[in-house]
Design an enzyme around this catalytic site. Sequence first.
Site: not given
Length: 231
Positions: A33-34
């Site tokens: 993810g980020n």
Amino acid sequence: ARGGIGVRDLAGKHVVVSAGGTREFLDPVRFLGNRSSGLQGYALARTAASRGAEVTLVAANVSLPDPAGVKVVRVVTTAEMQEAVVAASRTADVVVMAAAPADFRPTSLAESKIKKSEDGSAPVVELTQNPDILKGLVTDRPNPGLVVVGFAAETGDANGTVMDHARAKLARKGCDLLVVNDVGGGKVFGSEDNEAVVLGADGTATPVPHGTKSALAQVIWDRVTDLLRSR
Ligand code: CTP
Ligand code: CA
């Protein structure tokens, strides 16, 4: 910004905004993810609705309440975001890609949870590049008059300044506007505030001083309404 109280200059327009960060799963419990919070995209959706637009917000993995009067489509992965954004863009006048779609996904998705081994070794994860949603919107415009707006989080490096990278990205992506954030030192992510420059394909550059994400959103819609008027 012109978008003051009571300004309905987006009335009759359908705008699509993407927000948040996509997730790419490795197995049923783990993902890449980020750090995107979705705050800028939500500010764009809210301000567009307050200026009279019909708004479709394609939201990836955000923990934010649905803005009033906005159609929210929830997605998880970059592929899902692409499908939702392209579908909504067919009837849209504007699409703003404020989301942070993951550039890569694991090449294979394990059906069951990956277990660790006794010998202390770790798996090697092979990645595959995801489709570039923004670039796809420019190359196969889902409808001819669509105004396409991208975002770029850049840092200066040995190869050039933030603005050098931003101009190159605007040219590469072929979008109409590119909103450039300087993220050197972890600035912006998850913050309430933002500072940016809105670059136009026509060579214009609108600096937006440090302020709220809503204030930046209003300037973006000002520039978008300029483009819509000139079409
Ligand atoms: N974007 C997109 N699809 C992707 C990746 C990015 O539509 N798979 C969009 C983002 O929403 C943003 C713009 O493209 O509006 C620029 O994203 P950015 O990550 O800065 O650009 P990239 O082309 O992915 O380049 P970089 O290698 O710098 O990450
Ligand atoms: Ca990227």
